[in-house]
Design a protein around this motif. Sequence first.
Motif, PDB file in Angstrom:
ATOM      1  N   MET A   1      45.658  30.543 -26.605  1.00 22.68           N
ATOM      2  CA  MET A   1      46.033  29.149 -26.434  1.00 22.68           C
ATOM      3  C   MET A   1      44.884  28.417 -25.745  1.00 22.68           C
ATOM      4  SD  MET A   1      49.300  27.454 -24.501  1.00 22.68           S
ATOM      5  CE  MET A   1      50.374  27.828 -25.860  1.00 22.68           C
ATOM      6  N   THR A   2      44.611  27.239 -26.234  1.00 27.19           N
ATOM      7  CA  THR A   2      43.528  26.442 -25.654  1.00 27.19           C
ATOM      8  C   THR A   2      44.002  25.722 -24.393  1.00 27.19           C
ATOM      9  OG1 THR A   2      44.068  24.410 -26.844  1.00 27.19           O
ATOM     10  CG2 THR A   2      42.634  26.018 -27.997  1.00 27.19           C
ATOM     11  N   ALA A   3      43.040  25.246 -23.620  1.00 26.70           N
ATOM     12  CA  ALA A   3      43.365  24.464 -22.428  1.00 26.70           C
ATOM     13  C   ALA A   3      44.140  23.204 -22.809  1.00 26.70           C
ATOM     14  CB  ALA A   3      42.091  24.112 -21.663  1.00 26.70           C
ATOM     15  N   ALA A   4      43.811  22.602 -23.941  1.00 30.33           N
ATOM     16  CA  ALA A   4      44.520  21.403 -24.400  1.00 30.33           C
ATOM     17  C   ALA A   4      45.973  21.726 -24.749  1.00 30.33           C
ATOM     18  CB  ALA A   4      43.804  20.789 -25.598  1.00 30.33           C
ATOM     19  N   ASP A   5      46.199  22.882 -25.370  1.00 32.98           N
ATOM     20  CA  ASP A   5      47.569  23.307 -25.692  1.00 32.98           C
ATOM     21  C   ASP A   5      48.372  23.537 -24.422  1.00 32.98           C
ATOM     22  OD1 ASP A   5      47.001  23.266 -28.433  1.00 32.98           O
ATOM     23  OD2 ASP A   5      46.475  25.399 -28.470  1.00 32.98           O
ATOM     24  N   ARG A   6      47.744  24.180 -23.439  1.00 35.10           N
ATOM     25  CA  ARG A   6      48.410  24.440 -22.153  1.00 35.10           C
ATOM     26  C   ARG A   6      48.745  23.123 -21.451  1.00 35.10           C
ATOM     27  NH1 ARG A   6      45.861  28.578 -20.734  1.00 35.10           N
ATOM     28  NH2 ARG A   6      43.967  27.531 -20.121  1.00 35.10           N
ATOM     29  N   ALA A   7      47.827  22.162 -21.504  1.00 30.80           N
ATOM     30  CA  ALA A   7      48.068  20.856 -20.890  1.00 30.80           C
ATOM     31  C   ALA A   7      49.224  20.147 -21.591  1.00 30.80           C
ATOM     32  CB  ALA A   7      46.800  20.005 -20.932  1.00 30.80           C
ATOM     33  N   GLU A   8      49.316  20.283 -22.897  1.00 34.41           N
ATOM     34  CA  GLU A   8      50.422  19.669 -23.639  1.00 34.41           C
ATOM     35  C   GLU A   8      51.756  20.280 -23.225  1.00 34.41           C
ATOM     36  OE1 GLU A   8      52.870  17.488 -26.080  1.00 34.41           O
ATOM     37  OE2 GLU A   8      50.862  17.069 -25.334  1.00 34.41           O
ATOM     38  N   ALA A 158      46.155  33.332 -18.803  1.00 38.45           N
ATOM     39  CA  ALA A 158      47.288  33.723 -19.655  1.00 38.45           C
ATOM     40  C   ALA A 158      48.591  33.746 -18.859  1.00 38.45           C
ATOM     41  CB  ALA A 158      47.026  35.080 -20.299  1.00 38.45           C
ATOM     42  N   ALA A 159      48.525  34.120 -17.582  1.00 38.60           N
ATOM     43  CA  ALA A 159      49.718  34.112 -16.736  1.00 38.60           C
ATOM     44  C   ALA A 159      50.218  32.682 -16.535  1.00 38.60           C
ATOM     45  CB  ALA A 159      49.422  34.771 -15.388  1.00 38.60           C
ATOM     46  N   VAL A 160      49.303  31.744 -16.338  1.00 36.48           N
ATOM     47  CA  VAL A 160      49.679  30.332 -16.196  1.00 36.48           C
ATOM     48  C   VAL A 160      50.361  29.855 -17.480  1.00 36.48           C
ATOM     49  CG1 VAL A 160      48.769  27.976 -16.005  1.00 36.48           C
ATOM     50  CG2 VAL A 160      47.957  29.774 -14.449  1.00 36.48           C
ATOM     51  N   THR A 161      49.759  30.151 -18.607  1.00 40.44           N
ATOM     52  CA  THR A 161      50.339  29.746 -19.887  1.00 40.44           C
ATOM     53  C   THR A 161      51.736  30.332 -20.064  1.00 40.44           C
ATOM     54  OG1 THR A 161      48.157  29.545 -20.910  1.00 40.44           O
ATOM     55  CG2 THR A 161      50.038  29.834 -22.399  1.00 40.44           C
ATOM     56  N   ALA A 162      51.900  31.611 -19.759  1.00 40.19           N
ATOM     57  CA  ALA A 162      53.206  32.260 -19.924  1.00 40.19           C
ATOM     58  C   ALA A 162      54.262  31.640 -19.012  1.00 40.19           C
ATOM     59  CB  ALA A 162      53.084  33.756 -19.654  1.00 40.19           C
ATOM     60  N   GLU A 165      55.209  28.332 -20.563  1.00 39.83           N
ATOM     61  CA  GLU A 165      56.029  28.575 -21.751  1.00 39.83           C
ATOM     62  C   GLU A 165      57.462  28.950 -21.376  1.00 39.83           C
ATOM     63  OE1 GLU A 165      52.688  30.071 -24.993  1.00 39.83           O
ATOM     64  OE2 GLU A 165      53.625  31.556 -23.692  1.00 39.83           O
ATOM     65  N   LEU A 166      57.619  29.753 -20.333  1.00 40.56           N
ATOM     66  CA  LEU A 166      58.962  30.121 -19.886  1.00 40.56           C
ATOM     67  C   LEU A 166      59.710  28.888 -19.373  1.00 40.56           C
ATOM     68  CD1 LEU A 166      60.948  32.462 -19.567  1.00 40.56           C
ATOM     69  CD2 LEU A 166      59.949  32.894 -17.305  1.00 40.56           C
ATOM     70  N   LEU A 167      59.018  28.012 -18.670  1.00 42.43           N
ATOM     71  CA  LEU A 167      59.625  26.748 -18.232  1.00 42.43           C
ATOM     72  C   LEU A 167      60.078  25.907 -19.426  1.00 42.43           C
ATOM     73  CD1 LEU A 167      57.299  25.663 -15.325  1.00 42.43           C
ATOM     74  CD2 LEU A 167      59.788  25.865 -15.185  1.00 42.43           C
TER      75      LEU A 167
END
Length: 180
Positions: A1-8, A158-162, A165-167
Amino acid sequence: MTAADRAELARRVIEEAGARGLTLAVAESLTGGLLADAFVSIPGASRVLVGGVVAYDTALKHTLLGVDHELLRRRGPVDGEVARQMAAGVRRACAVPRRGSTAAPTAIGVATTGVAGPDPDPQTGQPAGTVWVAVSAGAVERQRLLDLDGDRATIRAAAVTAAIELLVECLEPGSASSTP
């Protein structure tokens, strides 16, 4: 996942929580503030994000977040129940009245704990990439085990993204386990 995807994804959390009048608090270990930063980077985050705790040291998980001392002694800091208790603990600690209100808002707690590496954790012996994320939001409590690959920065990202995503999953309208 890109930083932009994570920000979205983080933006979606901020918008959905704000629309429901919910607040968000974060408890972090291996991510060391990166999760809070993912939300603070979103304009309007102050409507929702109330604070966080970086409990990098295991003792702080108990003293600041209320994680059961015996649980930490038996299982160590990298554990699903520890992550759940961290999320619930930061939710309680940061559930404060906002903007003149006398009632504390419904808060959502999210937590990360794990081993970023590069070596196994000397306290637990668990390998790098073993990560737990958790969400606590009233009756909704979820935790997820991750087995991540990569260097320290990759595992932390990846932990931040996960966690985000759980939220998102917990906040999805119509979800059987959606928050209040």
